[in-house]
Scaffold this active site. Structure first.
Site, PDB file in Angstrom:
ATOM      1  NE  ARG A 194     -33.270 -26.695 -59.377  1.00 55.81           N
ATOM      2  CZ  ARG A 194     -34.302 -27.021 -58.888  1.00 55.81           C
ATOM      3  NH1 ARG A 194     -34.697 -28.246 -59.064  1.00 55.81           N
ATOM      4  NH2 ARG A 194     -35.035 -26.188 -58.008  1.00 55.81           N
ATOM      5  CG  ASN A 240     -40.569 -18.756 -63.205  1.00 58.61           C
ATOM      6  OD1 ASN A 240     -41.247 -17.908 -63.595  1.00 58.61           O
ATOM      7  ND2 ASN A 240     -40.810 -19.196 -61.914  1.00 58.61           N
ATOM      8  CD  GLU A 293     -35.333 -21.477 -53.145  1.00 57.96           C
ATOM      9  OE1 GLU A 293     -35.863 -21.013 -54.290  1.00 57.96           O
ATOM     10  OE2 GLU A 293     -36.219 -21.803 -52.320  1.00 57.96           O
ATOM     11  CG  ASP A 294     -32.662 -22.114 -56.535  1.00 59.86           C
ATOM     12  OD1 ASP A 294     -33.853 -22.815 -56.866  1.00 59.86           O
ATOM     13  OD2 ASP A 294     -32.523 -21.304 -56.984  1.00 59.86           O
ATOM     14  CE  LYS A 309     -37.817 -18.686 -51.896  1.00 55.92           C
ATOM     15  NZ  LYS A 309     -38.182 -19.292 -53.314  1.00 55.92           N
ATOM     16  CG  ASP A 326     -40.227 -21.953 -51.839  1.00 65.20           C
ATOM     17  OD1 ASP A 326     -41.432 -22.212 -51.268  1.00 65.20           O
ATOM     18  OD2 ASP A 326     -39.928 -21.018 -52.734  1.00 65.20           O
ATOM     19  CG  ASP A 327     -36.031 -25.216 -54.959  1.00 63.85           C
ATOM     20  OD1 ASP A 327     -36.474 -24.135 -55.436  1.00 63.85           O
ATOM     21  OD2 ASP A 327     -35.169 -25.415 -54.587  1.00 63.85           O
ATOM     22  CE1 TYR A 356     -35.302 -15.301 -54.928  1.00 61.44           C
ATOM     23  CE2 TYR A 356     -37.207 -16.150 -55.942  1.00 61.44           C
ATOM     24  CZ  TYR A 356     -36.043 -16.515 -55.195  1.00 61.44           C
ATOM     25  OH  TYR A 356     -35.737 -17.762 -55.182  1.00 61.44           O
TER      26      TYR A 356
END
Length: 566
Positions: A141, A395, A230-231, A159, A251-252, A89
């Site tokens: 993203r 990150n 996610e994303d 993930k 989760d973001d 990851y």
């Protein structure tokens, strides 16, 4: 079922299987004859990894291992989680996504394209396993890399590998899912090796209609499936549209908020300043920043503040400065909640100006602007506070608002620190200091496990909050005595059990659970039950041997076998 009816699966090409097991699985002769211990297997994997210099080379080796010997892969993950997690990851998955179409070898998930609308349900039937949880992305993203289209498939794959390794969800119960809805990345559309649709990103209205069909089809195929978003470039519409109808979370927004909240709970306790005296400056007012801030607001309210009092503890800064009602620009909807109205008409255009104005106790970074927590800001934080709370959460490491070394140096070792990226321990005044890392893997695996096991109909905000609260209690005596804010990541499976228990209890309290077997269990019984449901790759060889023994005994009892070549 006779052995001739069995088709070998990825987990069956395992050199730890006995000869009898290989015959049973029809892999005898398809793998080398030596029956190896699991320790020998893992040592070979580690040696192969050491021989590879680049992170992407290690990623590709591990990807191949997961697809050819799934149980060995997860034995490696669970035994060496600190070393392997960054390879499967973040940060390595970023490079894997950038090169996804160029390195493509075999399918690792399911792709649903906008051109498939009207046929999503039939495509889902091509997936052979019964799914309990899926991670869904549209690739718009990916980390700090922007719109990568279907190349973002590395995110759902990675993930779910952590759901399996950290929380024991069985591999075959997971589905990496990529929505191919076009890409605004022109270079991808012109790349001859790009494997997604070569079209512009669809409109928000088209995406909503497409998502509606996807969510309906997923829940018709696998009722109660847990969907983790996610994303997505704009993560709020899907979460707001579906969170009260389906079992889903983002989760973001929610996972990031929960893991940061857990660290804040412990940091606030150690700071000695009650919540009513906390002043938090956030550099970054995007979806993640607002999500984190809202989670902390709830904590402050549970500590006795009203909602207005809790909200007034936050000052959010974006690229235009302090978020205020009278700044002169139209604020994105998600920023309005924290927009200030007490600035007396004065606008603060930089982080430095806001910090001087607020004199914060908490400095939080979700900006992806590397180094924006300057030596001057950090020095002031150390001068104003006995234990300043400094969380640079962006990150990868290059985007971190400051390093652990900088936070320690300029606050003279006083900082209560957690970052999004890993930093090494260091010596300060004769003591070894270890940085906290607010890694989402502390919470999302346990949220998924607890939601699955409780058979929750929805993922409530109380379940997300419970995950943070449970994580804050997961430190052992040694970790607490050393002043850590988060537990050792090497204990992640134990931590996931604690988080899952908290999520299950919250689901029960909210009345959204459907698992009747856990009604009335005390905490000890519940923990034992949760552990009994977790996939353990280290016991898979033994499970196969027991399956063979049971199979042969059944044949003997039924008179079908007088002797066996097994």
């Amino acid at each position: 079922m006779s052995t001739s009816d069995r088709t070998p699966e990825a987990g069956n090409y395992d050199t730890s299987h006995s000869i009898a097991a290989r015959r049973f699985n029809r892999t005898h002769g398809l793998i080398p004859p030596a029956v190896e211990s699991q320790d020998v297997q893992i040592s070979r994997c580690l040696k192969r990894l050491d021989q590879k210099e680049k992170g992407i080379e290690k990623y590709l080796y591990l990807s191949n291992l997961r697809n050819t010997n799934v149980h060995l892969f997860y034995r490696l993950v669970t035994k060496h989680i600190k070393d392997i997690a960054p390879l499967i990851y973040t940060p390595t998955v970023g490079d894997a996504c950038l090169q996804w179409s160029h390195n493509y070898v075999h399918p690792e998930g399911l792709y649903l394209s906008y051109s498939d609308r009207g046929h999503i349900a039939s495509i889902l039937h091509n997936w052979p396993q019964n799914v309990e949880i899926t991670v869904v992305s549209d690739g718009s993203r990916i980390l700090g890399l922007g719109d990568l289209g279907i190349n973002g498939m590395g995110i759902p794959v990675g993930k779910l590998a952590l759901y399996i390794g950290c929380a024991g969800i069985r591999p075959e119960a997971t589905l990496p899912l990529m929505l191919d809805t076009g890409t605004g990345n022109k270079s991808l559309r012109e790349d001859p090796l790009y494997m997604g649709s070569r079209m512009e990103k669809i409109s928000a209205k088209e995406e909503q209609e497409f998502m509606d069909e996807v969510m309906i089809a997923l829940n018709e195929k696998w009722p109660g499936i847990v969907v983790q978003f996610e994303d997505f470039k704009n993560p709020f519409p899907a979460l707001e549209r579906y969170q009260e109808k389906y079992t889903c979370f983002n989760d973001d927004i929610q996972g990031t908020g929960a893991v940061v909240l857990a660290g804040i709970i412990n940091a606030v306790k150690r700071s000695g300043i009650p919540v009513k005296g906390q002043r938090a400056v956030f550099m970054g007012a995007g979806s993640a920043g607002v999500g984190v801030a809202k989670q902390i607001v709830e904590f402050f309210m549970r500590e006795g503040l009203t909602e207005d009092q809790a909200r007034e503890c936050f000052w959010l800064v974006d690229t235009k400065g302090l978020v205020t009602n009278d700044r002169g620009d139209k604020l994105a909807d998600h920023k309005v909640y924290f927009s200030r109205n007490d600035n007396a008409g004065k606008q603060y255009r930089s982080l430095a100006e806001v910090v001087d104005y607020v004199k914060p106790t908490i400095l939080m970074g979700l900006s992806t602007i590397g180094g924006i927590f300057s030596p001057e800001l950090l020095t002031k934080m150390g001068q104003w506070n006995e234990n300043p709370i400094i969380f640079p959460l962006s990150n990868p490491s290059a985007n971190s608002e400051c390093t652990f070394e900088e936070a320690v140096k300029y606050t003279d070792g006083k900082a209560l620190f957690a970052s999004g990226s890993p930093f090494p321990p260091l010596e300060h005044n004769g003591k070894t200091l270890s940085p906290g890392q607010g890694n989402n893997m502390y919470v999302f695996p346990g949220i998924g496990l607890g939601t699955i096991l409780s058979k929750a109909t929805v993922v409530t905000q109380s379940m997300i909050y419970a995950s943070a609260e449970a994580l804050s209690t997961a430190l052992d005596a040694s970790e607490t005595s050393q002043g850590w804010l988060y537990p050792d990541i090497a204990r992640i499976r134990d931590v996931s059990v604690i988080v899952a228990k908290g999520v299950i209890r919250a689901a029960e309290e909210a009345g959204v659970d459907r698992e009747t077997r856990i009604k009335g269990m005390n905490d000890e019984e519940l923990e034992h039950w949760v552990r009994s449901k977790m996939y353990d790759p280290h016991s898979e060889t033994r499970r196969v041997e027991e399956e063979i023994e049971s199979f042969i005994n059944d044949l003997v009892l039924n008179g079908g076998v007088r002797g066996s070549h097994l």
